[in-house]
Design an enzyme around this catalytic site. Structure first.
Site, mmCIF file in Angstrom:
data_model
loop_
_atom_site.group_PDB
_atom_site.id
_atom_site.type_symbol
_atom_site.label_atom_id
_atom_site.label_comp_id
_atom_site.label_asym_id
_atom_site.label_seq_id
_atom_site.Cartn_x
_atom_site.Cartn_y
_atom_site.Cartn_z
ATOM 1 N N LEU A 130 0.815 -1.211 0.000
ATOM 2 C CA LEU A 130 0.000 0.000 0.000
ATOM 3 C C LEU A 130 0.849 1.262 0.000
ATOM 4 O O LEU A 130 0.398 2.322 -0.431
ATOM 5 C CB LEU A 130 -0.917 0.013 1.237
ATOM 6 C CG LEU A 130 -1.932 -1.130 1.342
ATOM 7 C CD1 LEU A 130 -2.677 -1.052 2.666
ATOM 8 C CD2 LEU A 130 -2.909 -1.072 0.175
ATOM 9 N N GLY A 153 6.928 4.124 4.184
ATOM 10 C CA GLY A 153 7.306 5.348 4.878
ATOM 11 C C GLY A 153 8.596 5.170 5.646
ATOM 12 O O GLY A 153 9.332 4.189 5.455
ATOM 13 N N GLY A 154 8.844 6.123 6.563
ATOM 14 C CA GLY A 154 10.082 6.108 7.324
ATOM 15 C C GLY A 154 10.187 4.940 8.280
ATOM 16 O O GLY A 154 11.284 4.588 8.701
ATOM 17 N N PHE A 155 9.053 4.327 8.644
ATOM 18 C CA PHE A 155 9.087 3.239 9.622
ATOM 19 C C PHE A 155 9.001 1.866 8.970
ATOM 20 O O PHE A 155 9.112 0.863 9.648
ATOM 21 C CB PHE A 155 7.943 3.404 10.626
ATOM 22 C CG PHE A 155 8.056 4.645 11.459
ATOM 23 C CD1 PHE A 155 8.956 4.708 12.498
ATOM 24 C CD2 PHE A 155 7.283 5.754 11.185
ATOM 25 C CE1 PHE A 155 9.085 5.852 13.260
ATOM 26 C CE2 PHE A 155 7.403 6.901 11.939
ATOM 27 C CZ PHE A 155 8.313 6.961 12.988
ATOM 28 N N GLY A 156 8.760 1.807 7.657
ATOM 29 C CA GLY A 156 8.695 0.527 6.979
ATOM 30 C C GLY A 156 7.559 0.474 5.974
ATOM 31 O O GLY A 156 6.762 1.411 5.837
ATOM 32 N N VAL A 188 4.045 -0.920 4.110
ATOM 33 C CA VAL A 188 2.698 -1.286 4.548
ATOM 34 C C VAL A 188 2.053 -2.140 3.471
ATOM 35 O O VAL A 188 2.120 -1.807 2.275
ATOM 36 C CB VAL A 188 1.839 -0.033 4.820
ATOM 37 C CG1 VAL A 188 0.470 -0.436 5.344
ATOM 38 C CG2 VAL A 188 2.530 0.888 5.805
ATOM 39 N N LYS A 217 1.992 -3.290 8.751
ATOM 40 C CA LYS A 217 3.224 -2.501 8.618
ATOM 41 C C LYS A 217 4.401 -3.328 9.120
ATOM 42 O O LYS A 217 4.412 -3.794 10.257
ATOM 43 C CB LYS A 217 3.117 -1.196 9.406
ATOM 44 C CG LYS A 217 4.364 -0.330 9.339
ATOM 45 C CD LYS A 217 4.243 0.925 10.204
ATOM 46 C CE LYS A 217 3.300 1.920 9.599
ATOM 47 N NZ LYS A 217 3.889 2.622 8.436
ATOM 48 N N ASP A 276 6.377 13.248 12.854
ATOM 49 C CA ASP A 276 6.389 13.068 11.397
ATOM 50 C C ASP A 276 5.000 13.353 10.816
ATOM 51 O O ASP A 276 4.419 12.521 10.121
ATOM 52 C CB ASP A 276 6.835 11.647 11.049
ATOM 53 C CG ASP A 276 7.303 11.537 9.589
ATOM 54 O OD1 ASP A 276 7.539 12.590 8.970
ATOM 55 O OD2 ASP A 276 7.420 10.416 9.077
#
Length: 836
Positions: A495, A498-501, A503, A517, A615
């Site tokens: 999908l 982003g900065g955290f991984g 999705v 995620k 963020d």
């Protein structure tokens, strides 16, 4: 045409200040106020009625205590137990007194504050009962005079003592937690020295709302977690306390509103029989099938009070009254507790019989214990107080001096219990046989049922409905990695990233669609990761994406969120003009702006601990099927960095350039005002449909936010609006309000930015807005749209631990700053409360 600023209504502001002052003073308890024990409706309550000071029943039955209570739980007691004629009175002198009757002048208890200028009292929403002077300063507080309980936000230091009967609890200067009997025998002494080796200056013990007992000190780099309640981080409506119970044990208790009972989630002394004096003098503590019980050593003793066996035993004939010889009663598998510093205990090294004879022949010895653990130690008790513990697991043999003849306690068989025991044994055999038969039949039937329908899709769907019950419970569901791999079809449909991984879209066992995620850069341990997940899952709001569950297996860390059908806001704001179906009208955009502001306000000002997102950007604002905005990825900043969250660098939080506040690049603390800056940039993008860092010929090659302010100064607000909106009917007053709010939010100085709660009020039109100063250009490094890395800003160092706070709104006005930017709220409290 320049839009004039609306006039200020000074009279209305003055009346509003008077109203606020009146409402604040309404919570005060005036001098000469009285609580009556014979009036059940006589009470002083906190502003939201969470706590109340009143007379409540206490043990023993028939007595009352004047106490601050949470529901039915007393957390602080004023003086001793009393009767129904007692009163608690705040005298005109400012002294708070507990009196045995209204006409009495001799207090049972006093706060001793008559000479401190007390003018009123207040029961605060934290449960702290305070006495205040004319300036509103606290001169006496119940939190500084604890009785047997501490609650969340209450700090216990080395000068405080919890007491319950003969028992007391203190913190030693070295940070150890100590339990004492009669202020002399230390039977528990553990804590900091079992986890660290430090000399402390001012150790502070606190119970977190999540059920974690922590120790802090200025000399420690971070708080130490000393104990976890068994239900820690579960259910946001659980109230937890630390209480020294009347049985001498320190426990963390949990209370669910409406349950009416306390549930113990942790105890300092895991074996209750190891609490010194639990069964009183000469009492022997042992266990039945479920709990500790108190008994006497033999028929040479009798209970002091048969209704309360914990008061101990007394000899039927005292040793000085023996008419015949003195004898030694042998107690197998029994030990008499000995703790430092018991000066009345002598230690020798000898066998059982010499130990027994030494005590028998010693005039001052009343009991002895011979350890059979290979040490050969023999303890001779010369004190008149003896506390015993019996269990089959103890190899020790103890002896008690009694008047002959020795009268052992009868065995169950000799007391007529042998027949009953045999009958009970036969009954148990029958019950076990019947249950085993039923279990085998159920197993066979279940296996046959499963074999018949395991491939039937109709029944498979029914099974999924049952699985839904687990997800609907509200607690985060723990998934296995294999389950999520299957739900996402091997992480096939991405999908976004982003900065955290990344999705991925997934379908859970209950047929519901979810967003999975895969977290990157997570270095936390299992326990800490679960705690942070529990905190995120307990944060519920209409404008926050709900966390359904998580996976934590080895290196795999995944979070499962509710699925947002319409994706992220950026896909609508910055979609090409040919994709007309992806454009939002102004009504939807304004609704998204308001919903996002409300969600961030909840994180900053309405959670138990302030959560700074770090963020905020269109990619982290998701839209459901009704275009309701929901903020995602909140609380993840702390998951990425397991270090002390009070000190952060740009490499430890993955923000996005173009939305990062200037303080990220200026070695200043990151607070909730940093999120306000990011939101201001997003709000400007919602109005304009352009990236705030865009530079083009249309903007005279200036950063868009600076160009937009120049157009606003010219009175040309329409130039800032997305051209796709101008062909439709839009509310220009809302547009102007949104633009002005965005300029306030992106001020360079954090103290000039409003709190998010004020942003919501301004967008809703219920608050007047002053003309904003021109926002200055951010540092060059903040222009762009990619994630910040260590290489992008090499000169960054550790942020400071605190931030200056403006002294008053008046000083802000003198400096040309709007008074709603006051730093006395959650966002300016320093980074110690930065992330939940």
């Amino acid at each position: 045409m320049r839009v004039p600023s609306p006039p200020r209504p000074p009279l209305l502001a003055f009346l509003l200040c008077l109203l606020l002052a009146a409402s604040a003073s309404a919570a005060d308890i005036p001098l000469n106020s009285t609580l009556y024990a014979n009036d059940p409706n006589s009470r002083w309550a906190s502003p939201n009625n969470t706590f109340a000071l009143s007379f409540v029943p206490s043990a023993p039955a028939g007595t009352l205590i004047a106490a601050v209570s949470y529901s039915t739980i007393p957390i602080w007691q004023a003086g001793p137990s009393t009767n129904s004629s007692a009163v608690l009175r705040l005298l005109p002198s400012g002294d708070l007194q507990l009196l045995p009757a209204a006409s009495s002048t001799t207090p049972l208890w006093s706060s001793s504050t008559a000479a401190l200028g007390v003018t009123a009292a207040e029961l605060q929403e934290s449960g702290n009962f305070v006495l205040k002077n004319s300036s509103g300063a606290t001169v006496w507080a119940s939190f500084d005079q604890p009785t047997d309980t501490i609650v969340p936000t209450q700090q216990l230091n080395a000068n405080h003592t919890l007491t319950s009967g003969l028992y007391s609890f203190k913190i030693k200067p070295n940070g150890n937690l100590t339990l004492l009997w009669n202020n002399t025998i230390t039977y528990y002494n553990l804590g900091l020295n079992s986890t660290a080796n430090s000399n402390l200056s001012n150790p502070i013990l606190e119970i977190r709302p999540t059920g974690i007992l922590t120790l802090s000190d200025p000399s420690l780099n971070s708080d130490l977690d000393l104990a976890y309640s068994s239900d820690y981080a579960e259910e946001s409506d659980v109230f937890r306390i630390v209480k020294l119970d009347n049985d001498g044990n320190l426990r963390i208790h949990s209370f669910v509103q409406g349950s009416g009972t306390l549930t113990a989630g942790w105890a300092a002394v895991s074996d209750q029989c190891q609490v010194y004096g639990f069964c009183g003098n000469n009492g022997i503590c042992s266990y039945n099938e479920t709990s500790p019980i108190c008994g006497c050593p033999s028929q040479n003793f009798e209970f002091i009070d048969s209704r309360d066996t914990s008061r101990g035993c007394k000899r039927t004939r005292e040793l000085q009254d023996c008419s015949g010889q003195v004898a030694m009663l042998q107690l197998d598998h029994t030990e008499f507790l000995t703790f430092e510093p018991e000066l009345d205990t002598q230690v020798f090294y000898m066998g059982n019989q010499p130990c027994n004879l030494n005590c028998l022949n010693g005039a001052s010895c009343v009991a002895s214990t011979s350890l059979s653990d290979g040490s050969g130690q023999c303890f001779l008790k010369t004190s008149s107080f003896v506390s015993g513990f019996r269990t089959p697991a103890i190899p020790s043999t103890s002896y008690v001096k009694v008047c002959a003849p020795v009268l052992p306690n009868p065995s169950p068989a000799a007391a007529g219990g042998g027949g009953r025991d045999r009958w009970r044994l036969r009954a148990w055999v029958v019950v076990v046989a019947v249950l085993a038969t039923l279990f085998v039949l159920a197993l066979v039937e279940g296996g046959f049922w499963w074999w018949c329908i395991r491939n039937n899709t109709k029944f498979s769907a029914l099974s999924s409905q049952y699985a839904l019950l687990e997800y609907a419970s509200g607690a985060p569901v723990q998934f296995s990695y294999k389950e999520l791999q299957k739900a996402t079809k091997g992480f096939k449909e991405k999908l976004g990233e982003g900065g955290f991984g990344a999705v991925y879209k997934g379908v859970l066992a209950n047929r519901s669609v979810a967003a999975v995620k895969q977290l990157e850069g997570i270095e936390q341990g299992e326990k800490q990761f679960r705690m942070e997940v529990a905190t995120i899952s307990s944060t519920h709001h209409l404008n926050l994406v709900r966390l359904i569950g998580f996976c934590s297996e080895g290196r795999h860390r995944l979070l499962v969120y509710e699925f947002m059908k319409n994706g992220s806001l950026d896909s609508f704001l910055f979609a090409p003009e040919e994709q007309s179906g992806k454009h939002l009208n102004w009504e939807n955009r304004y609704s998204v702006a308001l919903g996002t502001a409300r969600g961030i306000t909840y994180l900053h000002e309405e959670c138990r601990d302030c959560i700074v997102h770090c963020d905020i950007k269109p990619e982290n604002i998701l839209l459901d099927e009704n275009y309701c905005a929901k903020v995602s990825d909140f609380g993840l900043a702390k998951l990425v960095n397991p270090k002390d969250h009070r000190y952060r660098t740009l490499t430890s939080v993955r923000g996005t350039r173009g939305y990062l506040a200037p303080e990220w690049l200026a070695n200043l603390p990151i607070t909730s005002k940093s999120d306000v800056y990011s939101y201001g940039m997003v709000l400007l993008e919602i109005v304009s449909g352009k990236r705030n860092f865009e530079v083009s010929a249309e903007t005279n090659h200036k950063k868009f936010s600076l160009w937009a302010y120049e157009e606003f100064e010219k009175g040309n607000v329409e130039a800032v609006v997305d051209r796709r909106l101008l062909s439709h009917e839009i509310d220009m007053e809302q547009v102007r309000r949104a633009v002005v709010v965005s300029f306030w939010c992106i001020q360079e100085q954090p103290s000039q930015r409003p709190m998010m709660g004020k942003v919501v009020q301004m967008l809703e039109g219920i608050m007047e807005i002053e003309r904003p100063p021109a926002p200055k250009a951010a540092a060059e490094g903040s222009v762009g749209g990619t994630s910040v890395t260590a290489s992008s800003v090499s000169a960054l160092s550790t942020f400071a631990a605190s931030m200056p706070v403006p002294s008053s709104s008046s000083s802000l006005q003198m400096a040309g700053v709007s008074p709603f930017a006051s730093g006395k709220h959650g966002g300016e409290r320093g980074t110690s409360s930065m992330v939940s």
